[in-house]
Motif scaffolding. Structure first.
Motif, PDB file in Angstrom:
ATOM      1  N   ARG A   1     -11.058   0.856  -2.415  1.00 27.51           N
ATOM      2  CA  ARG A   1      -9.889  -0.023  -2.437  1.00 27.51           C
ATOM      3  C   ARG A   1     -10.292  -1.467  -2.762  1.00 27.51           C
TER       4      ARG A   1
ATOM      5  N   THR B   1      -0.367   2.526  -0.704  1.00 32.19           N
ATOM      6  CA  THR B   1      -0.930   3.853  -0.417  1.00 32.19           C
ATOM      7  C   THR B   1       0.165   4.902  -0.539  1.00 32.19           C
TER       8      THR B   1
ATOM      9  N   HIS C   1      -4.018   4.987  -4.194  1.00 32.99           N
ATOM     10  CA  HIS C   1      -3.626   3.622  -3.840  1.00 32.99           C
ATOM     11  C   HIS C   1      -3.287   2.889  -5.135  1.00 32.99           C
TER      12      HIS C   1
ATOM     13  N   SER D   1      -6.824  10.673  -1.945  1.00 34.59           N
ATOM     14  CA  SER D   1      -5.826   9.657  -1.621  1.00 34.59           C
ATOM     15  C   SER D   1      -5.589   8.802  -2.852  1.00 34.59           C
TER      16      SER D   1
END
Length: 848
Positions: free
Chosen positions: A402, A376, A452, A450
């Motif tokens: 994810r 992350t 990842h 975000s």
């Protein structure tokens, strides 16, 4: 009647030419913007009178010239444009600085600017021809009469060729209507008044010196203009939409107006017919070019020459939003600073050039997908969030995003953008290839997101528990102990010794019989000696012979096999075990597959897949020096070798150094796919080891300089790979005693030529295939030089080499031009040197 009309057109063109010459006495009589049918132009300076060279190295051989009305300044011309040395040309339209029809070449402002190219991916050589045929087809042929490019207009009744004042090359019919025009086939540039309609695209060049197509393209959709970087699927980084209401099914288009690129549609106004937006005349010559970094730049002519005015793609807010600004995996900050996502999992491709991007310390492997994890990245986002059409999932949670990436081996990252139906839901983008990332900026509201990035965990081997030793005897034997006890102890010790001796003998017999080989995990099929003797017809058909044994053709069932028999057990035993352990546990498209093995008493045999086209040396070292393989096949073979080595070095649990890379150990299948073979000299290197100590092994002519220290890394393979590249490109051995004395050692010759700035002297510039692909040949030699650096730390990792060959990364330019140490340039005929090297394991040579 038709013939009479054609003759009239020809006479009219000739008369106009001489009239133009009379009015402008300094003009070339051929400076005329039209041509009639059955005209042939030959790419030869003695035939094309308007042939000039420029201070920056460019040269043009003009065919048609549209002189600026003022008689001075930028003028459009078309003809043969030289893109590099060794006479490689493209048929192009270019802007030149002219005065009364003569090109000005004595200043920096005079450099020609190419705005359209017919054969950007396939240049031609001297004496190539361009012909406007009798049937109205414009055809480009190379000197060997090979068809390179054509307008395919033989059935459209073209009557002539014209270069317009706007820089549009067009074929027209007898009614002066256009039947073909270059404006409909743009390359990377637009001139004023030129449009892109739906489905058209601009594709950037690889670089300023390489006119082949890159991965960036700009195209028009019904809802506006979009820019992509090509991948699977393509990734969008720019979008400009339309706000007007389209009129029925009429197409969207973008047009280069004065200083801007406008998105237009035919649109409706109540009670009025369809209208379009008129163009605004430009005050000076302009062009816009879609360039290799993904920018669309506007250039304007002034008294000082061409200047870049602005970037027309409004990518907000800075260069960080461009896909390759910091290379693969690179994180861009404030438009210019590049870094890696994490030093624990990534390293820079080049420590001195941060913009080249980053690479994983441990490459992702689908074979070990259970060791994948997601790293992350806080405050980091991706340029592709604007492409909501390409998101893999919508209105899902971040955790689901994810999980979806971890379950998909091809997924390289999970990028999540908040904003779905629920507060915690959003859009999930799962790319199969990662370009540059960027730090979030508060000014961009939609970067509530975000990132990842998938990484490969390094599995930790269970720690070996220390052996428990018996407690030490700390008390002396008492003198009063009876002798019988001492004798008993002695007998017991003797018994133990006897047991140990017999155990050792049994262990040795077990090894001789091959029982210990069964303990190697993941072993391939084990054959009996009798089976292989029958399969090979009592070893009757020999394919090749090497340092440790011979190779025979065989057949098991319907499958052909190649059986390597180790004849010299004293020397080859360790090599045999190394090869079984190494190649038996790895699988890759560009590594020769080990089908099985045999170990019975003194018999040691390896069973490989059958490679019908034999070893590479038979294809590149031809006796008459005539290339057997075309350039594209040679280039593919180099890429195949690189992919195989990249797997060995970076995708296995332990790094595997092959240590004997040479053409004899590269085998070709029926489709000429290349596979690395012969792992008898290979060395396993733990990932936490910076280098290992080992005795010299390999083949003279392919050895890296650091072998002299006996401290090596997997990068000795990269040096050998650089030698192999040069052998493939030049079609000769590195050590070739049939050459003149000063040219015996190819890599030393390369070192001399590059220092003298005569790089192409090492290849055959009379080879038409080399001439046609000269740009790629030069880049390949530069890649070889990068691999041949004496300092092993400067050599690129093989994964970077693969990316260079795939066109996603450029070659390092800050290189030392010293590639050899004294002893590596020595002849293999030197007995002293030969005594230092272990003979190579089997050479699987000859067709099979």
């Amino acid at each position: 009647m038709r013939l009479l009309r054609r003759r009239c057109l020809s006479l009219l063109a000739i008369a106009s030419c001489f009239l133009l010459s009379f009015l402008r006495p300094h003009a070339n009589p051929c400076d005329y913007p039209t041509a009639g049918l059955s005209t042939v132009w030959t790419n030869n300076p003695s035939i094309l009178r308007q042939s000039v060279a420029f201070p920056d190295g460019a040269s043009v051989r003009a065919i048609l010239l549209r002189i600026d009305p003022s008689g001075f300044g930028p003028s459009f011309a078309c003809g043969f444009f030289r893109v590099a040395s060794c006479d490689a040309f493209v048929f192009s339209i270019f802007i030149v600085h002219s005065h009364d029809g003569s090109f000005i070449t004595n200043s920096a402002i005079a450099s020609p600017q190419v705005v359209w190219t017919a054969n950007r991916d396939r240049p031609v050589g001297d004496n190539a021809t361009l012909q406007l045929t009798e049937t109205g087809d414009l055809v480009l042929r190379d000197v060997d009469d090979t068809l390179v490019w054509s307008t395919n207009t033989s059935n459209k009744h073209a009557a002539g060729l014209n270069l317009t004042e706007a820089g549009n090359l067009l074929l027209f019919d007898r009614a002066n209507a256009s039947v073909w025009q270059s404006f409909d086939h743009p390359t990377d540039t637009l001139v004023i008044g030129q449009s892109l309609s739906e489905g058209m695209r601009l594709t950037a060049d690889v670089s300023a010196a390489n006119y082949t197509r890159s991965r960036f393209y700009l195209t028009v959709f019904p809802d506006g203009l979009r820019a992509y970087v090509d991948s699977d699927p393509p990734q969008l980084y720019y979008r400009k939409g339309i706000t007007t209401v389209k009129a029925g099914s009429k197409p969207t288009y973008v047009t280069f107006t004065n200083g801007s690129l406008s998105v237009f549609v035919s649109f409706k106004q109540p009670g009025k017919p369809d209208i379009t937006i008129p163009l605004t005349p430009a005050e000076s010559a302009q062009y816009m070019r879609f360039e290799s970094d993904g920018h669309l730049r506007l250039y304007d002519w002034s008294a000082a020459g061409w200047r870049m005015v602005k970037d027309l793609l409004e990518v907000y807010p800075d260069d960080c939003a461009y896909p390759t600004v910091c290379g693969d995996y690179g994180v861009c900050t404030k438009g210019k600073q590049c870094s890696c996502p994490s030093t624990d999992y990534f390293r820079q491709v080049n420590d001195r050039e941060a913009k080249l991007g980053c690479e994983p310390l441990t490459p992702l492997s689908c074979e070990f997908s259970h060791d994948h994890d997601l790293l992350t990245l806080n405050n980091v986002s991706y340029f592709n969030y604007i492409d909501t059409d390409a998101t893999a999932f919508r209105s899902i949670s971040e955790e689901s995003c994810r999980t979806a990436c971890l379950r998909n081996c091809s997924c390289k990252a999970a990028f999540f953008q908040f904003g779905g139906g629920n507060a915690s839901d959003g859009n999930c983008f799962l790319p199969s290839e990662i370009f540059s990332l960027q730090t979030n900026q508060l000014a961009i509201s939609y970067y509530s997101s975000s990132a990842h990035v998938k990484v490969q965990r390094i599995p930790l081997s269970p720690a070996s528990a220390p052996a428990k030793s018996p407690p030490p005897i700390t008390k002396d034997i008492d003198a009063g102990v009876p002798v019988v006890v001492i004798l008993g102890v002695g007998v017991s010790l003797a018994f133990v010794i006897i047991v140990i001796v017999f155990g050792v003998r049994r262990w040795k017999r077990a090894e001789e019989d091959g029982e210990l080989f069964d303990l190697v995990p993941g072993m391939p099929k084990r054959f009996s000696y009798k089976e292989l003797k029958e399969a090979t017809g009592n070893f009757s058909k020999k394919l090749g012979e090497g340092g440790f044994g011979s190779v025979f053709e065989g057949k098991i069932g319907d499958e052909k096999i190649a059986v390597k028999r180790l004849d010299w057990i004293g020397q080859g035993k360790k090599e045999f075990l190394a090869e079984v352990e190494t190649i038996g546990s790895i699988h890759h498209l560009n590594l020769v597959k080990l089908v099985g093995f045999c170990v019975e008493r003194t018999h040691r045999l390896l069973v490989y897949e059958f490679m019908c086209n034999g070893s590479l040396d038979k294809w590149i070292f031809s006796a008459n020096r005539t290339p057997v393989l075309d350039w594209h096949t040679r280039r593919k073979i180099i890429l195949d070798i690189a992919r195989g080595l990249s797997y060995l070095h970076e995708e296995c649990r332990q790094k595997i150094a092959h240590l004997d890379i040479k053409p004899q150990n590269i085998l070709l299948d029926k489709k000429l796919n290349a596979k690395v073979s012969d792992f008898g000299l290979s060395k396993l290197i733990d990932r936490d080891q910076s280098q290992v100590m080992t005795r010299i092994r390999g083949t003279p002519g392919y050895l890296a300089p650091e072998w002299l220290t006996l401290k090596i890394t997997e990068k000795v393979d990269i040096y050998s790979f650089g030698v192999v590249i040069m052998e493939i490109v030049c079609g000769r051995k590195n050590l070739d005693y049939s050459q003149p004395e000063e040219s015996v050692h190819l890599i030393s010759l390369l070192q001399e030529k590059v220092k003298a700035n005569r790089l192409l002297d090492v290849v055959d510039c009379y080879d038409d295939d080399i001439k046609l692909n000269e740009g790629e040949v030069i880049e390949m030699i530069k890649l070889a030089m990068w691999c041949l650096q004496i300092d092993s730390s400067v050599r690129p990792p093989m994964s970077t080499v693969v990316r260079v060959l795939e066109g996603t990364v450029g070659v390092e330019t800050s290189l030392a031009y010293n590639f050899v140490a004294t002893s590596t340039a020595m002849s293999s005929k030197d007995d002293t040197l030969d005594s230092l090297f272990v003979p190579s394991a089997s050479v699987l040579s000859g067709p099979r």
